[in-house]
Structure formats: structure tokens, C-alpha cells
Design a protein around this motif. Sequence first.
Motif, PDB file in Angstrom:
ATOM      1  N   MET A 147      23.228   1.231  43.632  1.00  0.00           N
ATOM      2  CA  MET A 147      23.391  -0.121  43.092  1.00  0.00           C
ATOM      3  C   MET A 147      24.749  -0.306  42.435  1.00  0.00           C
ATOM      4  O   MET A 147      25.385  -1.356  42.568  1.00  0.00           O
ATOM      5  N   LEU A 148      25.204   0.706  41.729  1.00  0.00           N
ATOM      6  CA  LEU A 148      26.482   0.594  41.029  1.00  0.00           C
ATOM      7  C   LEU A 148      27.671   0.568  41.982  1.00  0.00           C
ATOM      8  O   LEU A 148      28.772   0.181  41.594  1.00  0.00           O
ATOM      9  N   LYS A 149      27.455   0.963  43.234  1.00  0.00           N
ATOM     10  CA  LYS A 149      28.522   0.867  44.223  1.00  0.00           C
ATOM     11  C   LYS A 149      28.836  -0.586  44.568  1.00  0.00           C
ATOM     12  O   LYS A 149      29.911  -0.873  45.114  1.00  0.00           O
ATOM     13  N   VAL A 150      27.896  -1.478  44.296  1.00  0.00           N
ATOM     14  CA  VAL A 150      28.145  -2.916  44.514  1.00  0.00           C
ATOM     15  C   VAL A 150      28.219  -3.625  43.154  1.00  0.00           C
ATOM     16  O   VAL A 150      27.757  -4.750  43.006  1.00  0.00           O
ATOM     17  N   GLN A 160      23.947  -2.684  32.264  1.00  0.00           N
ATOM     18  CA  GLN A 160      23.579  -2.010  31.021  1.00  0.00           C
ATOM     19  C   GLN A 160      22.192  -1.384  31.106  1.00  0.00           C
ATOM     20  O   GLN A 160      21.982  -0.252  30.650  1.00  0.00           O
ATOM     21  N   LEU A 161      21.260  -2.089  31.722  1.00  0.00           N
ATOM     22  CA  LEU A 161      19.899  -1.560  31.868  1.00  0.00           C
ATOM     23  C   LEU A 161      19.874  -0.336  32.773  1.00  0.00           C
ATOM     24  O   LEU A 161      19.221   0.667  32.464  1.00  0.00           O
ATOM     25  N   ASP A 198      13.229   1.689  28.428  1.00  0.00           N
ATOM     26  CA  ASP A 198      14.315   1.227  29.293  1.00  0.00           C
ATOM     27  C   ASP A 198      13.770   0.720  30.626  1.00  0.00           C
ATOM     28  O   ASP A 198      14.235  -0.295  31.157  1.00  0.00           O
ATOM     29  N   CYS A 199      12.782   1.427  31.165  1.00  0.00           N
ATOM     30  CA  CYS A 199      12.181   1.005  32.433  1.00  0.00           C
ATOM     31  C   CYS A 199      11.405  -0.300  32.258  1.00  0.00           C
ATOM     32  O   CYS A 199      11.421  -1.159  33.147  1.00  0.00           O
ATOM     33  N   LYS A 200      10.751  -0.446  31.140  1.00  0.00           N
ATOM     34  CA  LYS A 200      10.020  -1.691  30.862  1.00  0.00           C
ATOM     35  C   LYS A 200      10.985  -2.866  30.770  1.00  0.00           C
ATOM     36  O   LYS A 200      10.704  -3.962  31.293  1.00  0.00           O
ATOM     37  N   LEU A 202      13.899  -3.028  32.240  1.00  0.00           N
ATOM     38  CA  LEU A 202      14.391  -3.276  33.590  1.00  0.00           C
ATOM     39  C   LEU A 202      13.353  -4.034  34.416  1.00  0.00           C
ATOM     40  O   LEU A 202      13.706  -4.938  35.190  1.00  0.00           O
ATOM     41  N   GLU A 203      12.088  -3.698  34.241  1.00  0.00           N
ATOM     42  CA  GLU A 203      11.028  -4.408  34.966  1.00  0.00           C
ATOM     43  C   GLU A 203      11.003  -5.890  34.582  1.00  0.00           C
ATOM     44  O   GLU A 203      10.845  -6.765  35.443  1.00  0.00           O
ATOM     45  N   LYS A 204      11.167  -6.192  33.316  1.00  0.00           N
ATOM     46  CA  LYS A 204      11.205  -7.579  32.853  1.00  0.00           C
ATOM     47  C   LYS A 204      12.414  -8.294  33.446  1.00  0.00           C
ATOM     48  O   LYS A 204      12.328  -9.471  33.832  1.00  0.00           O
ATOM     49  N   TYR A 205      13.534  -7.609  33.490  1.00  0.00           N
ATOM     50  CA  TYR A 205      14.745  -8.199  34.074  1.00  0.00           C
ATOM     51  C   TYR A 205      14.514  -8.503  35.547  1.00  0.00           C
ATOM     52  O   TYR A 205      14.840  -9.589  36.036  1.00  0.00           O
ATOM     53  N   ASN A 206      13.971  -7.545  36.277  1.00  0.00           N
ATOM     54  CA  ASN A 206      13.724  -7.731  37.715  1.00  0.00           C
ATOM     55  C   ASN A 206      12.818  -8.939  37.954  1.00  0.00           C
ATOM     56  O   ASN A 206      13.026  -9.691  38.904  1.00  0.00           O
TER      57      ASN A 206
END
Length: 210
Positions: A147-150, A160-161, A198-200, A202-206
Motif C-alpha cells: 500500500m505504501l508503494k502507492v 498514519q494508521l 490500531d487495527c480497530k 484502521l477498521e473504522k477508517y476503512n
Amino acid sequence: MLTLLSISSILAIDLCFGEIPELFNGGKELLNAYYNFCIGLVASYVFYFIVVHVKEQSDKDNVKAYVFSKSNCVVGNYKCVIRAVKKEVGYMGTEDYFDQEKIHELFLKVVPNSDAPMVSSYDSSRLNWVQFLNDYRISSIRLIDKMLKVMPYLDTEHIQLLSAIEDSHYFIEISGLSGIGNPDISIWSETFYKYSLDCKALEKYNARFW
């Protein structure tokens, strides 16, 4: 703004000024030159919009689908681990996120060098729990790196997440391990809890974008 001005000028010349007598010598030629300039400017904008802007938008949409499928997989890796732990210790609840005390309680019941619910991709042998945790760490790191490659297509919050998960102390602590002498995996309960937060997040962000 310049494009709108050009369109307005073209319309004004076609509808109004085209039939007005020449006010000074060379005025008609000057008006025609300005008219052609405006036509060229509008044509350039149309070309940009069709060829460049539309392609950029299409690229963004394609990258968005690619990124969020991977972003969801990072969260999925966490859920695979916590659900495997729940099954191992006989916990029947359906939730995937716990407070630190509950995680510690669950981790006290997992024997690190016992068989985990995964086989090696190399020789089909059963992995132990330390190897199991490390395998999912590696999978998440690889997903995040892709993902960070794009990165130009990612917003700062997403970066940041993802970085928080990639740099988590839990990942650092289990990196490269294949076994430990402890009777359980509770030594990682605190850092695993922070990783789960952190995963939680990220899940909210997604969920907001996908």
C-alpha cells in the motif's frame, strides 16, 4: 477561471461583436486573433479534461479498490489471530476486540510451543503459536508495504494508521521468533492490546471509505 472567460469571450464575439463595424484599423484582425486564442485555450482544457483528468480519476478509483482490499486484509489478519486464540482457549464470545485485562486472560491459556491452527507453506508441518503469530505479522507487513508503494494516492490519516501497525511494539517483539521458553504468551498481552486498538482504528477508517 481563464477557461470560463475564454468561453464567455467566444460567445460574446459570435453573438455581439462579430457584426460590429471595425472601430480602428486592424481591429478586426486583433479580434480574430483573440478569438482564435480563446478557441485554443478552450480546446486545450477539453483535451486536458478528457485525456488527463479522466485518466487520473480512473487511476485513483482503481488504486482505491486495490488499497482498501489490502487495508481490509490487514484488519482481517488481526481477526484471524484473535479468533484462533479464542477457539484455542474455548472462549465462545463473538467480539473481536477486548480490553487489556481480557487479552491477558486469554493469552495465559495459550502454550507458545504447542501446535497452532496453521501449517508451514514449505513442508506442511504444523506451526507452533509463536510461528503462527509471526506468520500473520509478516503477512501484514507485506500488505502495508504494498500500500505504501502507492503513497501519493493515500491520505495522511491512512498512512498514519498503517504506519502505527507496521511499527507496533507487538510486531517488533515477535519479529523473527520461532519459539519461546515461557509457559504462555501473556508477555505480549499489553503490546497486542495496543496493536488491536490500531487495527480497530484502521477498521473504522476503512468503513468510512469502502
